[in-house]
Every structure is written in C-alpha cells, then in structure tokens.
Design a protein around this motif. Structure first.
Motif, short mmCIF file in Angstrom:
data_model
loop_
_atom_site.label_atom_id
_atom_site.label_comp_id
_atom_site.label_asym_id
_atom_site.label_seq_id
_atom_site.Cartn_x
_atom_site.Cartn_y
_atom_site.Cartn_z
N LEU A 32 0.65 45.82 33.25
CA LEU A 32 1.78 45.10 33.83
C LEU A 32 3.09 45.85 33.62
CD1 LEU A 32 2.92 42.56 35.22
CD2 LEU A 32 3.14 41.56 32.92
N VAL A 33 3.35 46.30 32.40
CA VAL A 33 4.58 47.03 32.10
C VAL A 33 4.68 48.29 32.98
CG1 VAL A 33 5.81 48.37 30.33
CG2 VAL A 33 4.83 46.13 29.76
N GLU A 34 3.60 49.05 33.04
CA GLU A 34 3.62 50.28 33.84
C GLU A 34 3.84 49.96 35.31
OE1 GLU A 34 2.35 53.47 36.41
OE2 GLU A 34 1.39 51.51 36.28
N LYS A 35 3.13 48.97 35.82
CA LYS A 35 3.22 48.63 37.25
C LYS A 35 4.64 48.19 37.63
CE LYS A 35 1.32 47.52 41.29
NZ LYS A 35 0.47 48.35 42.12
N ILE A 36 5.24 47.35 36.82
CA ILE A 36 6.60 46.90 37.12
C ILE A 36 7.56 48.09 37.13
CG2 ILE A 36 8.58 45.57 36.27
CD1 ILE A 36 6.54 43.49 35.23
N LEU A 37 7.48 48.94 36.11
CA LEU A 37 8.39 50.08 36.03
C LEU A 37 8.16 51.08 37.16
CD1 LEU A 37 8.43 50.73 32.19
CD2 LEU A 37 10.23 49.67 33.58
#
Length: 169
Positions: A32-37
């Motif tokens: 999730l963190v990677e995808k959002i960024l």
C-alpha cells in the motif's frame, strides 16, 4: 473491473491527502505504501504508526522493513538521488501502537495528527493462528476500537478503511 477513468479518479482522490496507515510493516502495508507513493506522488503525507522503543528505532524499522524492500526499486529508479528526500517529505513515522488508547501518543501529537488526517487505513493485526489469546485480542479487537476512537477525533476524516485478517481471537 475498474476502468481507466475510475482508476484515475481514485489516484486523483489521494492528491493532497494525509493518510494514517497502521500495519505498514506487514505484507499488505508495504504494498500500500509503495503503491500510493508511486501512483500519487502528490499525496501530502503518509503517517506510519510504528511499534518501536524510540523514534530512532521507528525510523530504522521504516528504512529496513518498508523502504529498503525490493518493492521500492521502481520508486528508487524514478526519483534517483532525490529518493531519500522524497521519502522524508512524504513519510512521517509515528512511534506508537494500536493496542494503546490514542496509540500511546501524547496529547500534543494526538491533536496535531487528528487535525491533519483525511484517510485512515487500519491494517495492523496479528495473523499468527497460534498467538496467545490476550495478545490477539489486544491487537485484533482493542486495536480496532482504538483506531475507531481516534477516527472520531479527526474533523477532516473522509474515509476509514479497516483491513481484516480473518483471524479471530
């Protein structure tokens, strides 16, 4: 299936938003963190609630258990030498734990955080089927209660997403 127009509106929704993420060191949390960024670099801030003995340890956990993982390779290539600056601008570690009321944050931190949060994603849980009952209860039940209580204090909150593990204490 989400069409291209729908995906664009979802990506656009996160522009300028501050998001509190619990469970960011877990498998889904990292993704999730990677995808959002990656898809919305104009997100305002990702607050990551991290269990650690002190602030330095929390930063180290983010570096080793999240940012340092292979999944962030594309972001590192995209940002090059500016990657660390980008991460520091977008990710804010929060030393705390969902098993505690107010995540164990002091009143000043809690007030400042509550005023900034637009979205909460609660992905923190224990997925160990052999976990002691009290530990599983604290994380999977009381943790959700504490996240909901915090959400009620956030005047700008637009969405609370709870990701269930399916593990019942």
């Amino acid at each position: 299936m989400i069409g291209e127009m729908d995906a664009d509106s979802v990506v656009g929704y996160f522009r300028g938003k501050s998001i509190l993420i619990t469970g960011s060191t877990g498998f889904l949390g990292k993704v999730l963190v990677e995808k959002i960024l990656r898809v919305q670099p104009d997100v305002k801030k990702l607050y990551l609630l991290i269990r650690a003995p002190d602030a330095e340890s929390a930063k180290l956990r983010i570096q080793t258990e999240i940012i340092g993982r292979e999944i962030f390779h594309v972001l590192k290539e995209k940002h090059g030498v500016q990657f660390n600056n980008f991460i520091e601008e977008k990710i804010c570690p929060l030393l705390g734990d969902i098993i505690y009321e107010n995540f164990g944050l002091d009143n000043a931190q809690l007030e400042e955080l509550s005023k900034d949060i637009d979205v909460i994603v609660n992905g923190a849980a224990t997925t160990n089927f052999f976990e002691r009952y009290d530990v599983a209860f604290d994380v999977n039940v009381l943790g959700v209660k504490h996240v909901c209580a915090f959400a009620a204090k956030c005047p700008k909150l637009k969405m609370l997403l709870h990701v269930s593990t399916g593990v019942k204490p």
